[in-house]
Design an enzyme around this catalytic site. Structure first.
Site: not given
Ligand SMILES: *[C@@H]1O[C@H](CO)[C@@H](O)[C@H](O)[C@H]1NC(C)=O
Ligand SMILES: *[C@@H]1O[C@H](CO)[C@@H](O)[C@H](O)[C@H]1NC(C)=O
Ligand SMILES: *[C@@H]1O[C@H](CO)[C@@H](O)[C@H](O)[C@H]1NC(C)=O
Length: 316
Positions: A48, A74, A150, A152, A220, A282
């Site tokens: 983050n 990140h 992470h 997806y 987000d 996450e």
């Protein structure tokens, strides 16, 4: 949705669900090295954002590598997702196969203080269950550590289009509002009455209009997960395929991201991934915690161990 047959051995029904590849990714290592979306990455040293790529620890100021406007995202330009990990141990067979990866992060890497030994163990820990265990030991100096997995996810299958019709439930009554650069303002706000409220299951896209009308292009955002210890974080369900995924974790927060930044990314098997083509859950500490004394601390002292456990439970 289920395909069942009577087995020859006993009068039991063997049911095979609707199998599919539900994670976005690439076919080659070279594409992962070149990629910018963090597909399936193990993120660190600090997942983050860190505001203005700097922080002060024990009176000493540290400068990081800005890679997201003025901020560090990140772990910096070359985070843990871009380095080569060592396979420490792997067991392919049996009832709970696993692989353990190891990385030694050096003192000063991307600006962070001190050597850190990092392990991550991916294990099929039960029928239709994946466990991800991460740990990190600081050697010599105190440092922030905040790791994140992470992946997806698109339960309809990678490359099957938008996830806005999939249903999500988040076990979180509060979130950390952010400024335009996605840095938390510092307070914890209730989700009640906002587009961030997924305390009861709802389609991912059901409230997104409330964000778009404010110029925010999708989710987000970090949620404050209710409770503590290893507990439910989220449930995702895809009505069309009949697949569902439950996530448990032991971290304070979860960043919910709807792949707002994806656009025409060519992935596995020639599939093309676009905006809202996946969602990320996450689990981690709060963004910019290293500059926010009111947030749960991410500082790991020498000899101390950071730990993070996630469990994904699938049904189909
Ligand atoms: C590397 O990524 C860029 C976009 O970020 C893309 O245009 C290019 O085709 C990629 N190259 C390879 C070898 O994957
Ligand atoms: C970065 O910081 C500088 C100096 O404070 C500011 O002028 C600029 O607008 C910032 N850039 C972004 C993308 O926020
Ligand atoms: C960290 O994880 C590795 C791999 O699972 C394990 O061998 C090691 O004992 C763990 N370290 C600590 C301090 O728990």
């Amino acid at each position: 949705r289920y395909f069942c047959k009577i087995t020859g051995i006993s009068p039991l029904f063997a049911c095979i669900g609707n199998l599919g590849d539900v994670i976005l990714g690439y076919d080659t290592v070279a594409e992962y090295v070149n990629g910018t979306a963090y597909f399936g990455g193990l993120i660190g040293r600090v997942a983050n954002r860190i505001a203005n790529a700097r922080f002060t620890l024990d009176g000493k100021a540290y400068r990081l590598v800005p890679n997201d406007g003025n901020n560090t995202l990140h772990g910096g330009h070359r985070g843990f997702d871009k380095v080569v990990w060592t396979v420490k141990e792997h067991v392919a067979g049996g009832s709970s196969p696993f692989i353990t990866l190891y990385y030694h992060s050096f003192d000063g890497e991307q600006g962070f203080p001190g050597d850190v030994d990092v392990h991550v163990k991916y294990q099929l820990s039960g029928p239709h269950e994946l466990s991800v265990r991460m740990n990190a030991t600081a050697r010599g100096k105190a440092t922030p550590v905040n790791l994140a997995h992470h992946a997806y996810w698109n339960l309809g299958g990678h490359g099957s289009g938008s996830v806005l019709g999939e249903e999500v439930r988040l076990f979180a009554s509060r979130y950390t509002p952010v400024d335009a650069a996605l840095i938390p303002t510092g307070h914890l706000a209730p989700v009640a009455g906002t587009p961030y409220d997924f305390r009861t299951p709802a389609a991912v896209g059901s409230r997104i209009g409330g964000l778009l009308s404010r110029g925010v292009n999708g989710y987000d955002i970090n949620y404050v997960v209710d409770g503590g210890g290893l507990r439910p974080v989220a449930v995702v369900r895809d009505g069309a395929s009949g697949r569902a995924m439950e996530l448990w974790a032991d971290q304070p927060g979860v960043q919910f991201y709807t792949a707002n930044g994806l656009s025409g990314v060519r992935g596995k098997g020639g599939k093309v991934y676009g905006r809202y083509g996946a969602l990320c859950l996450e689990t981690q500490g709060f963004p910019d915690a290293v500059n926010r004394p009111s947030f749960p601390s991410q500082i790991v002292r020498p000899g101390k161990v950071y730990m993070h456990h996630m469990v994904f439970k699938f049904s189909f």
